[in-house]
Design an enzyme around this catalytic site. Sequence first.
Site, PDB file in Angstrom:
ATOM      1  CE1 TYR A 193      -3.820   2.408   0.619  1.00 31.12           C
ATOM      2  CE2 TYR A 193      -2.366   3.341   2.287  1.00 31.12           C
ATOM      3  CZ  TYR A 193      -3.503   3.427   1.506  1.00 31.12           C
ATOM      4  OH  TYR A 193      -4.314   4.538   1.593  1.00 31.12           O
TER       5      TYR A 193
ATOM      6  CE  LYS B 151      -2.967   5.079  -1.768  1.00 28.79           C
ATOM      7  NZ  LYS B 151      -3.973   5.516  -2.741  1.00 28.79           N
TER       8      LYS B 151
HETATM    9  N1  LIG Z   1      -9.798   5.652   3.737  1.00 30.28           N
HETATM   10  C1  LIG Z   1      -8.743   6.077   4.376  1.00 30.28           C
HETATM   11  O1  LIG Z   1      -8.666   6.045   5.625  1.00 30.28           O
HETATM   12  C2  LIG Z   1      -7.579   6.667   3.601  1.00 30.28           C
HETATM   13  C3  LIG Z   1      -6.502   7.182   4.293  1.00 30.28           C
HETATM   14  C4  LIG Z   1      -5.455   7.763   3.582  1.00 30.28           C
HETATM   15  C5  LIG Z   1      -5.509   7.796   2.199  1.00 30.28           C
HETATM   16  N2  LIG Z   1      -6.549   7.251   1.530  1.00 30.28           N
HETATM   17  C6  LIG Z   1      -6.557   7.307   0.061  1.00 30.28           C
HETATM   18  O2  LIG Z   1      -7.396   8.354  -0.356  1.00 30.28           O
HETATM   19  C7  LIG Z   1      -7.983   8.040  -1.629  1.00 30.28           C
HETATM   20  C8  LIG Z   1      -9.500   8.213  -1.572  1.00 30.28           C
HETATM   21  O3  LIG Z   1     -10.025   7.456  -0.522  1.00 30.28           O
HETATM   22  P1  LIG Z   1     -11.605   7.378  -0.285  1.00 30.28           P
HETATM   23  O4  LIG Z   1     -11.795   6.588   0.949  1.00 30.28           O
HETATM   24  O5  LIG Z   1     -12.187   8.743  -0.399  1.00 30.28           O
HETATM   25  O6  LIG Z   1     -12.016   6.525  -1.579  1.00 30.28           O
HETATM   26  P2  LIG Z   1     -13.387   5.729  -1.921  1.00 30.28           P
HETATM   27  O7  LIG Z   1     -14.518   6.255  -1.135  1.00 30.28           O
HETATM   28  O8  LIG Z   1     -13.088   4.276  -1.832  1.00 30.28           O
HETATM   29  O9  LIG Z   1     -13.592   6.151  -3.451  1.00 30.28           O
HETATM   30  C9  LIG Z   1     -12.740   5.681  -4.437  1.00 30.28           C
HETATM   31  C10 LIG Z   1     -13.005   6.343  -5.769  1.00 30.28           C
HETATM   32  O10 LIG Z   1     -12.185   5.690  -6.751  1.00 30.28           O
HETATM   33  C11 LIG Z   1     -13.017   5.151  -7.775  1.00 30.28           C
HETATM   34  N3  LIG Z   1     -12.541   3.839  -8.206  1.00 30.28           N
HETATM   35  C12 LIG Z   1     -12.255   2.778  -7.411  1.00 30.28           C
HETATM   36  N4  LIG Z   1     -11.907   1.716  -8.161  1.00 30.28           N
HETATM   37  C13 LIG Z   1     -11.981   2.107  -9.452  1.00 30.28           C
HETATM   38  C14 LIG Z   1     -11.765   1.459 -10.707  1.00 30.28           C
HETATM   39  N5  LIG Z   1     -11.382   0.175 -10.780  1.00 30.28           N
HETATM   40  N6  LIG Z   1     -11.931   2.170 -11.830  1.00 30.28           N
HETATM   41  C15 LIG Z   1     -12.316   3.445 -11.766  1.00 30.28           C
HETATM   42  N7  LIG Z   1     -12.560   4.122 -10.636  1.00 30.28           N
HETATM   43  C16 LIG Z   1     -12.394   3.455  -9.479  1.00 30.28           C
HETATM   44  C17 LIG Z   1     -14.389   5.028  -7.176  1.00 30.28           C
HETATM   45  O11 LIG Z   1     -15.347   5.059  -8.229  1.00 30.28           O
HETATM   46  P3  LIG Z   1     -16.709   4.174  -8.174  1.00 30.28           P
HETATM   47  O12 LIG Z   1     -17.649   4.956  -7.276  1.00 30.28           O
HETATM   48  O13 LIG Z   1     -17.147   4.114  -9.568  1.00 30.28           O
HETATM   49  O14 LIG Z   1     -16.336   2.864  -7.561  1.00 30.28           O
HETATM   50  C18 LIG Z   1     -14.444   6.230  -6.249  1.00 30.28           C
HETATM   51  O15 LIG Z   1     -14.800   7.389  -6.946  1.00 30.28           O
HETATM   52  C19 LIG Z   1      -7.539   6.629  -1.948  1.00 30.28           C
HETATM   53  O16 LIG Z   1      -6.455   6.689  -2.833  1.00 30.28           O
HETATM   54  C20 LIG Z   1      -7.096   6.063  -0.614  1.00 30.28           C
HETATM   55  O17 LIG Z   1      -6.095   5.091  -0.760  1.00 30.28           O
HETATM   56  C21 LIG Z   1      -7.595   6.708   2.214  1.00 30.28           C
END
Ligand SMILES: NC(=O)c1ccc[n+]([C@@H]2O[C@H](COP(=O)([O-])OP(=O)(O)OC[C@H]3O[C@@H](n4cnc5c(N)ncnc54)[C@H](OP(=O)(O)O)[C@@H]3O)[C@@H](O)[C@H]2O)c1
Length: 276
Positions: free
Chosen positions: A180, A184
Amino acid sequence: MKLPSTALGKATGILTVVVVVIAAVLIYFEDEDPVQYSSMTEDIRSLEENFRQHNRSCFILGASGETGRLLLQELLQRNIFSRITLIGRRQLTFEDKAYENLVQEVVDFEKLDDYAAAFEGHDVGYCCLGTTRAKAGAEGFVRVDHDYVLKSAELAKVGGCKQFHLESSRGADKNSNFLYLKVKGQVEADIEALGFDRFTIYRPGVLLVDRQESRPSEWLARKFFGAFSPVFSSMSIPVQVLVKAMVSNTVLQPEQKTEILENKAIASLGEKNAAK
Ligand SMILES: NC(=O)c1ccc[n+]([C@@H]2O[C@H](COP(=O)([O-])OP(=O)(O)OC[C@H]3O[C@@H](n4cnc5c(N)ncnc54)[C@H](OP(=O)(O)O)[C@@H]3O)[C@@H](O)[C@H]2O)c1
Ligand SMILES: *[C@@H]1O[C@H](CO)[C@@H](O)[C@H](O)[C@H]1NC(C)=O
């Protein structure tokens, strides 16, 4: 049953020591102090007003996700762009009138070169795209979080985009042993090499958000970090604060071409604007 008071006292004493040690360790691992901005003393509102005059446009990748959804809402509210385009794998529907002027581009991320036009003519790009290993497998995770993100950035750069804002993660490091964090860190480095006029990397900790879909481990982490947020200030952040920071940061003038905002810097920038 009644415990002898000495045993109870002893247990409480041990527990206190354990908590203090954990807190000390966590504080030791806190982030460095936030980045200083030369223009930080200026009022963000007036910078926003100035930014607005230029009729700039932006695109958002991942606008259906937890971060992207709130980022879109914040951008519409603060109205710093004349045009907002959502680039995603599916068409999104919105009820609210505030959303009626959005442009949507539906693309196939496996054939992004065929959709180069969608990435043309934006001043600023935001990327909140991402999946998890649990959802997509290791290979699928790399495909989305690295390949799709990098290809999008490349097309945006070719299409004239000046600023790229990437939601990465706390601990991102291309030399990490954890897939992961490695992925990143790698995508950060590869996008930096594209040479945007400005490239901003956000490295939030655990996002505090009420997710619609259920992810038990995240839920648990959220409860845990949420309850101890003063101690864990460098480890978690409400997603609402993150998106405020992203929008505020867009109108600021950083000193470096590439800037990295760690969790703490994001929190202080985001909270500055919480009043609105
Ligand atoms: N969650 C945490 O605690 C955390 C912490 C630090 C960093 N992050 C990072 O921050 C970013 C956003 O996190 P989040 O929790 O806001 O994300 P999320 O709610 O899981 O949303 C992910 C987005 O990416 C799109 N996506 C996922 N798989 C895809 C695919 N195969 N093809 C095209 N689009 C795709 C989704 O579209 P669909 O709606 O069409 O699926 C959605 O718009 C990520 O990179 C994550 O690693 C997260
Ligand atoms: C921005 O748009 C407004 C209204 O359409 C126009 O009056 C103004 O000249 C534009 N500004 C720039 C810098 O293009």
